[in-house]
Design an enzyme around this catalytic site. Sequence first.
Site, short mmCIF file in Angstrom:
data_model
loop_
_atom_site.label_atom_id
_atom_site.label_comp_id
_atom_site.label_asym_id
_atom_site.label_seq_id
_atom_site.Cartn_x
_atom_site.Cartn_y
_atom_site.Cartn_z
N CYS A 2 0.82 -1.20 0.00
CA CYS A 2 0.00 0.00 0.00
C CYS A 2 0.86 1.27 0.00
O CYS A 2 1.84 1.35 0.72
CB CYS A 2 -0.95 0.07 1.18
SG CYS A 2 -2.16 -1.22 1.23
N ARG A 27 6.46 -0.81 -3.94
CA ARG A 27 6.05 -1.37 -2.65
C ARG A 27 5.13 -2.58 -2.82
O ARG A 27 4.96 -3.34 -1.88
CB ARG A 27 5.32 -0.30 -1.82
CG ARG A 27 6.20 0.87 -1.45
CD ARG A 27 5.38 2.01 -0.90
NE ARG A 27 4.88 1.73 0.43
CZ ARG A 27 5.51 2.03 1.56
NH1 ARG A 27 6.69 2.60 1.51
NH2 ARG A 27 4.97 1.77 2.73
N TRP A 75 -2.73 -2.99 -1.57
CA TRP A 75 -2.32 -4.40 -1.55
C TRP A 75 -3.36 -5.09 -0.69
O TRP A 75 -3.43 -4.86 0.52
CB TRP A 75 -0.92 -4.50 -0.94
CG TRP A 75 -0.26 -5.84 -1.09
CD1 TRP A 75 0.50 -6.26 -2.14
CD2 TRP A 75 -0.26 -6.91 -0.13
NE1 TRP A 75 0.97 -7.52 -1.90
CE2 TRP A 75 0.52 -7.95 -0.69
CE3 TRP A 75 -0.84 -7.10 1.11
CZ2 TRP A 75 0.72 -9.15 -0.03
CZ3 TRP A 75 -0.63 -8.30 1.77
CH2 TRP A 75 0.16 -9.32 1.20
N ASN A 101 -3.51 2.98 4.85
CA ASN A 101 -2.55 1.86 4.87
C ASN A 101 -2.61 1.23 6.25
O ASN A 101 -2.63 1.95 7.24
CB ASN A 101 -1.11 2.35 4.69
CG ASN A 101 -0.81 2.75 3.29
OD1 ASN A 101 -1.66 2.64 2.42
ND2 ASN A 101 0.40 3.22 3.07
N GLY A 102 -2.55 -0.09 6.31
CA GLY A 102 -2.54 -0.74 7.62
C GLY A 102 -3.75 -1.62 7.79
O GLY A 102 -4.43 -1.97 6.82
N GLU A 488 19.19 -17.59 0.16
CA GLU A 488 18.87 -16.31 -0.48
C GLU A 488 18.80 -16.47 -2.01
O GLU A 488 17.92 -15.87 -2.65
CB GLU A 488 19.93 -15.28 -0.06
CG GLU A 488 19.82 -13.90 -0.67
CD GLU A 488 18.49 -13.19 -0.43
OE1 GLU A 488 17.69 -13.65 0.41
OE2 GLU A 488 18.25 -12.18 -1.12
N LYS A 492 15.46 -15.59 -4.17
CA LYS A 492 15.46 -14.65 -5.31
C LYS A 492 14.77 -15.29 -6.52
O LYS A 492 13.97 -14.66 -7.19
CB LYS A 492 16.88 -14.25 -5.72
CG LYS A 492 17.61 -13.31 -4.82
CD LYS A 492 17.14 -11.87 -4.83
CE LYS A 492 16.02 -11.65 -3.86
NZ LYS A 492 16.23 -11.43 -2.51
N GLU A 495 10.97 -15.60 -5.96
CA GLU A 495 10.27 -14.31 -5.93
C GLU A 495 9.97 -13.79 -7.32
O GLU A 495 8.90 -13.26 -7.57
CB GLU A 495 11.12 -13.27 -5.19
CG GLU A 495 11.11 -13.42 -3.69
CD GLU A 495 11.97 -12.37 -3.01
OE1 GLU A 495 11.50 -11.77 -2.04
OE2 GLU A 495 13.12 -12.13 -3.45
N HIS A 511 19.33 -36.19 3.47
CA HIS A 511 18.24 -36.55 4.39
C HIS A 511 16.88 -36.16 3.82
O HIS A 511 15.94 -35.95 4.57
CB HIS A 511 18.46 -35.88 5.74
CG HIS A 511 19.74 -36.29 6.39
ND1 HIS A 511 19.96 -37.56 6.86
CD2 HIS A 511 20.90 -35.61 6.59
CE1 HIS A 511 21.18 -37.66 7.35
NE2 HIS A 511 21.77 -36.48 7.18
N LYS A 610 7.11 -4.75 -1.10
CA LYS A 610 8.46 -4.36 -0.68
C LYS A 610 8.48 -4.05 0.80
O LYS A 610 9.47 -4.24 1.48
CB LYS A 610 8.86 -3.12 -1.49
CG LYS A 610 10.25 -2.61 -1.25
CD LYS A 610 11.24 -3.48 -1.96
CE LYS A 610 12.67 -3.13 -1.61
NZ LYS A 610 13.56 -4.25 -1.94
C1 G6P Z 1 9.31 -8.36 1.96
C2 G6P Z 1 10.28 -7.95 0.87
C3 G6P Z 1 11.61 -8.67 1.08
C4 G6P Z 1 12.14 -8.39 2.48
C5 G6P Z 1 11.11 -8.72 3.55
C6 G6P Z 1 11.54 -8.18 4.90
O1 G6P Z 1 8.95 -9.69 1.81
O2 G6P Z 1 9.77 -8.26 -0.40
O3 G6P Z 1 12.54 -8.22 0.12
O4 G6P Z 1 13.29 -9.14 2.68
O5 G6P Z 1 9.86 -8.12 3.25
O6 G6P Z 1 11.51 -6.79 4.81
P1 G6P Z 1 12.44 -5.81 5.61
O7 G6P Z 1 12.08 -4.46 5.07
O8 G6P Z 1 12.09 -5.94 7.05
O9 G6P Z 1 13.86 -6.16 5.34
#
Ligand code: G6P
Length: 615
Positions: A2, A27, A75, A101-102, A488, A492, A495, A511, A610
Amino acid sequence: MCGIVGYIGTKRAYPILIKGLQRLEYRGYDSAGVAMISETGSLNVYKAKGKVSDLEAFCQEKDITGCAGIAHTRWATHGEPNSTNAHPHYSASGRLALIHNGIIENYLTLKEKLIERGIQFRSVTDSEVLVQLVEYIMQNNGIELLEAVQVALHQVIGAYAIAILDREHPDTIICARQSSPLVVGLGDDGAFYLASDASPIAEYTDKVVYLNDGDIAVLQLGKELKVVNMDNETQHPKVKQIDVTLGQLEKGGYPYFMLKEIFEQPGCLRDCMRGRINVDADRITLSAVIDYREKLVSARRIIIVACGTSWHAGLIGKQLFESLCRIPVEVEYASEFRYRDPVIYPDDVVVAISQSGETADTLAAIELARKAGAFVFGVCNAIGASIPRQTSTGVYIHVGPEIGVASTKAFTGQVTVLSMLALCIANERRTIPGEQYKEMVKELTQIPDKMEQALKTNEQIERLAPIFTYAKNCLYLGRGYNFPVALEGALKLKEISYIHAEGYPAAEMKHGPIALIDSEMPVFVIATRDRLYEKVISNIQEVRARGGRVTALVTEGDTQIQKFADHIITLPDTLECFQPLIASIPLQLLAYHIAVCKGKDVDRPRNLAKSVTVE
Ligand code: G6P
């Protein structure tokens, strides 16, 4: 997650609002809307499911005049993404329009009471309850908007950043914040800008006010910014200089922000270390460590709380703190930690890692730790965000705004800050010899150059990517410091390309995941030269023996692994503990190129946000 934009001034609001929404697209959202008070005094609300461009198309034949407006990217949380549930929401009479937002936790109770009093709802959102409640209070008590907002917010439980337009007062926007970010920009011409973060404001003014929890702000054209709380007590938030440049918000010739941000990493890490590592590259100075030396040096335990990519950075931090500082470390998903009734000692140091500084679960974990009396240390990117303000102290990563939803430079920035922090504390605790400390600091300063070298694998990876686009599943393997790199790398890929991927400790593969291995499933192995190198070679052979196709990340000069791997990506050598900073680069590029080959919107992957401001 949002986005809020607002403008009140002497220029046309619509182009400013649309551009602001575009700046906030990163975002994550699924519908968008705008409300403006037109030249003729009508309050017009336009909304569309989909992208901001869909909203623009919808507005083409509409009245988009007026110099006061609010706009929103939604969102979905309560109710599907459609134009009815999109914001702004009108009040019953059509006098007010509100964006939010929220999450309003007690919205059902409030809604039932309003329905009993004859108010009809158009959407199924929690947000609409706010605007109906505010108007009901105004009408029932014969009071103006500000007072009604104050009364309404006393009844509301939850998190919000809201902005309201009132058709009867076209020169004013009223906004409020509780646990959800809101920034007010102060124009030189008496205009006000409003946004969820500074990015939509940066091109108009460099003077901003970050609202605090409980603040209600009145933005009245040509008047001083007025900030009060729910009890009408005047608040005095500080005017700050904005820290974002326009160049940071543009793609700068790259097709996607994500690629730009991957390539920015060497420069970002230099910025991150600038002023913190001296010119002789033998000493790190972090003011937070100077100011709170005792707390940090005598920590009984470190608990790292984070989500997503930041949690992966935390896993690397654990290894750094344990091996260099000899302090036991636990790494927790903030969302689990907050509800688990964890044991927290007053001499624990809780390190909260977050690029956005707004993640709801991480904020809740901080609150819990504070209540237990622990010292809370923040590692954040967004200046002035909620987490830096709610922690006892911390270190900014200073990598500039990250727009691509898939985090890249924020991750390496976090790992760099954690490396500097661990080295500082280790030096103070004398848990590593002085010579080793100096050598490690020197090596850390070499990382940006080595990253530049690692970025040269881009063309090779672009050529390799099409091979993997048809994969349904991928496995990423690593050990030690490279295990979080595997996690990670897999995240990636998931995502942005929507290919299922798993990161696993290489030895643990036997395992379970080994059962999945066949010639259809690509296996990416981080096999750089370190203490566990020989063991990782054995793990590669286990994969090969089952017909698996291996792509290995190896250290330059490696001659062994090419005998067992289908593809080799060569990386510069560095200390084992800094290897994640180098090895992450080809995995970021791999995810990027695979997603591009699959025609995905790399910067705005479906369903992701984001900044995750709801739990
Ligand atoms: C969302 C973002 C990720 C991020 C995560 C934690 O899922 O898409 O990229 O790692 O939030 O966010 P932060 O802002 O706390 O690192």
